[in-house]
Design an enzyme around this catalytic site. Structure first.
Site, PDB file in Angstrom:
ATOM      1  N   GLY B  87     -17.908   2.369   8.220  1.00 14.97           N
ATOM      2  CA  GLY B  87     -16.670   1.839   8.775  1.00 14.97           C
ATOM      3  C   GLY B  87     -15.444   2.569   8.254  1.00 14.97           C
ATOM      4  N   THR B  88     -15.495   2.926   6.986  1.00 17.92           N
ATOM      5  CA  THR B  88     -14.376   3.666   6.391  1.00 17.92           C
ATOM      6  C   THR B  88     -14.146   4.985   7.117  1.00 17.92           C
ATOM      7  OG1 THR B  88     -14.433   2.659   4.197  1.00 17.92           O
ATOM      8  CG2 THR B  88     -13.735   4.957   4.294  1.00 17.92           C
ATOM      9  N   ASN B 169     -11.198  -8.916   6.195  1.00 16.12           N
ATOM     10  CA  ASN B 169     -12.450  -8.971   5.451  1.00 16.12           C
ATOM     11  C   ASN B 169     -12.389  -9.868   4.223  1.00 16.12           C
ATOM     12  OD1 ASN B 169     -10.627  -6.701   4.813  1.00 16.12           O
ATOM     13  ND2 ASN B 169     -12.043  -6.299   3.134  1.00 16.12           N
ATOM     14  N   ALA B 218     -22.591  -0.810  10.592  1.00 17.57           N
ATOM     15  CA  ALA B 218     -23.897  -1.462  10.724  1.00 17.57           C
ATOM     16  C   ALA B 218     -24.210  -2.390   9.562  1.00 17.57           C
ATOM     17  CB  ALA B 218     -24.997  -0.409  10.851  1.00 17.57           C
ATOM     18  N   THR B 255     -25.383  17.025  11.676  1.00 20.16           N
ATOM     19  CA  THR B 255     -26.673  16.499  12.115  1.00 20.16           C
ATOM     20  C   THR B 255     -26.642  14.980  12.051  1.00 20.16           C
ATOM     21  OG1 THR B 255     -27.815  18.472  11.342  1.00 20.16           O
ATOM     22  CG2 THR B 255     -29.158  16.510  11.668  1.00 20.16           C
ATOM     23  N   CYS B 343     -14.758  -2.997  -2.068  1.00 18.44           N
ATOM     24  CA  CYS B 343     -14.326  -1.605  -2.227  1.00 18.44           C
ATOM     25  C   CYS B 343     -13.356  -1.450  -3.389  1.00 18.44           C
ATOM     26  CB  CYS B 343     -13.666  -1.108  -0.952  1.00 18.44           C
ATOM     27  SG  CYS B 343     -14.826  -1.049   0.406  1.00 18.44           S
TER      28      CYS B 343
END
Lengths: 405, 405
Positions: B87-88, B169, B218, B255, B343
């Site tokens: 998300g960051t 959050n 996720a 990738t 965080c």
């Protein structure tokens, strides 16, 4: 994992039952021990490494252990390893974050790199040009070598960063990094090396090479996708790449990809232990393949240098045939190879690397890369040497350009 | 996974054998079905999705399927989903890449955001300020709401981007995004929303909300770490965030983290199917916990809005005690909670969110966040309501500041 096992529809198709994977430059199989070590961090140890409670402890410890293992792979200190999501991110991080920091400090706006870097370096450099930096793209000789003297000559007032890859991912040439780093150091300029093709593949020692920044990717050495790292030598001036929380010392914020990082650490540990015997075998298979191709196919040319190359790299150009046609025909025989870099495999442009080596653009269209790994066998090489020559013959028969000399 | 099973040394320690995980804001357990779906992409389907041969097919198809699944979670089109590593990264991508693009086009240098955004938005905005942008940080009311009229008033010539999170959050307040997006649209300004706390947790519909960009992660909805996404509405002007190869339409090179992306897709599919019954249970447990805490602990204050909040969010401030002391004492009772954002959990500064809500800085030191998930039970809540009040009592006895009113 040696060869990927045939499965599903393959079983009904006996002529395709042998699968030979010779595209390790695009992706390496993940070692079973690596997967095994990752799985607990997808299940019971799902906690956030930043959490102060018990659920944070195992992931935090595991990330620390992985950092130590990755640092040992390149002889760095653990606190000099900054985990990223891939090699591309590490290259973007190195170039953009050093450039931004030194611009803030009015140190200059000139960057030196080579003309055969991976797209993640080339295109980061181009993006920096758009935002006001000046970039010198050094030429290479026909083997793909960057000349340290040319680096020295390119340095001017305002040069802030030099970035030259450790080995080229397409043609396999290993660059004289120690010499180039020495030139940079003498001039007091930061030196970054994209070591995505070498770290975990051949011995890499940041202290001996004398680099300030170095990019790594786990999926190049039997680790998982989604895990890379940037080595940043202590004291290097750099702004954060991902802004946010306190992770990675505040330089690369975001919840850590714990399973990926754990997998990268385990892979680093295993390859460090096994590099020497693996490379002995891989190099010998590589040289057998090169010799066999030259013997059985005419008008085939090895790209790069005959010996100063990655152990598993067999990059060739085949005259009068298209790389993609060879690739698809090989695939029908169960052989996985590549034409150019996998990052541009759908783009179908002539490789900027081959053009920089002075390969004729028409010949460059017929490029093919077999990249070997620890799982390959003599039988794999025999299979290629049996199946490939008739493919070339058949494709040449269809080619209007082909006339037997 | 319901509660993480006690293991190892825990077994020898009966009073700690119950483990109650109430820190879903920091990390959610990964669903077993998600792990199961990921594993083949760590083993036999290890190929690079960009490879043209057979080994590239399964991973390429799986990434496509995951993209479709994630798009359905937020009612977007698959080609509007750009996978990131977290998300960051998605928040950095949205802010920095839109800002860089519109600066190139001389559209302006003013950005509007709120004062309660996640650090990945706040610190990206601060980095943009350093490179010449101007940022307005809008205040919020005591419930944490951003006022759409204040957004409108902050718009001026040269405003290029507005970024307001879908839900906070830390305190759980759900913002009036539709109204704010409407204001942005009327003014012809791009609108980004950090939906890391909401996507996969409550219904999110990008079309109905009217956002141009939206960030997802996720690991907030029972998927793996290392996988996030940025929704970019078709036609939005934005430069690539990671420069390099052709992946993610050239906007986010590197990738693909195939197992992570596959896991994110599977998690998106499962949460979309189960959101409603899960939230009914979670909300009811949340409200029981809030009521119980108020009943059993004096001088405790709920942060945010009583009802317009995330289903699993119980954010409180407890007077005369330190958040970290409560956290560690709860941990001794097997209860995992948080104090502020994970965080910044090692930073131990008063939360910028609580301060923006007008919470007294001393009281903000006593903040505690219980965040519930689908695996929590009535027994979990009872356990907290049994163990927590005596912890507060004990800590207050040691506090020089505490005097019973």
């Amino acid at each position: 994992m040696r060869n990927a096992s045939p499965e599903g529809s393959r079983r009904a198709c006996p002529e395709r039952s042998r699968r030979v994977y010779l595209d390790h430059a695009a992706a390496t199989p993940v070692l079973p021990e690596v997967v095994e070590e990752m799985i607990p961090y997808l299940s019971r140890n799902f906690g956030n490494p930043s959490s102060l409670h018990d659920f944070g402890q195992a992931p935090r410890k595991a990330v620390g252990e992985a950092r130590a293992r990755v640092s040992r792979l390149i002889n760095a200190e653990p606190e000099e390893i900054f985990f990223t999501s891939c090699g591309t991110e590490a290259n973007n991080f190195a170039l953009k974050s050093v450039a931004a920091r030194l611009r803030e400090q009015d140190k200059g706006k000139h960057i030196i790199t080579s003309s055969i870097e991976h797209h993640s370096v080339v295109n980061s450099a181009k993006a920096l040009e758009k935002s006001g930096f000046e970039v010198t793209y050094l030429p290479v000789d026909k083997s793909g070598f960057v000349d340290p003297r040319a680096v020295k000559e390119a340095i001017k007032k305002g040069t802030i960063l030099i970035s030259v890859m450790h080995a080229n991912n397409e043609v396999g040439t290993v660059e004289p990094i120690r010499e180039i780093a020495g030139v940079a150091k003498e001039a007091g300029i930061y030196f970054h090396s994209d070591a995505v093709s070498t770290a975990g593949t051949i011995p890499v020692d940041v202290k001996e090479l004398g680099v300030d920044l170095m990019s790594l990717a786990a999926d190049q050495f039997y680790g998982p996708k989604g895990a890379g790292a940037l080595f940043i030598k202590k004291g290097t001036r750099i702004i954060p790449f991902l802004h946010g929380g306190i992770q990675e010392d505040g330089k690369r914020a975001g919840t850590e990809n714990v399973p990926g990082i754990v997998g990268m650490g385990k892979a680093a540990e295993i390859v460090l232990q096994n590099m020497s015997p693996w490379n002995e075998r891989i190099t010998s298979l590589r040289d057998r393949l090169i010799a066999g191709l030259k013997e059985k196919v005419d008008h085939i040319y090895l790209n790069g240098h005959p010996t100063v190359r990655l152990p598993g790299n067999v990059s060739v150009c085949v005259e009068f045939v298209e790389g993609e046609s060879m690739l698809l025909s090989l695939n029908m025989e169960g052989i996985a190879a590549a034409s150019g870099s996998s990052c541009t495999s759908h783009a179908l442009k002539a490789s900027h690397v081959l053009l920089a080596l002075g390969v004729d653009p028409a010949l460059a269209q017929g490029s093919l890369l077999f990249s070997l790994g620890k799982g390959n066998t003599e039988e794999d090489i025999n299979h290629v040497l049996e199946k490939f020559p008739p493919i070339v013959d058949r494709l040449r028969q269809m080619s209007p350009l082909y006339r037997k000399k």
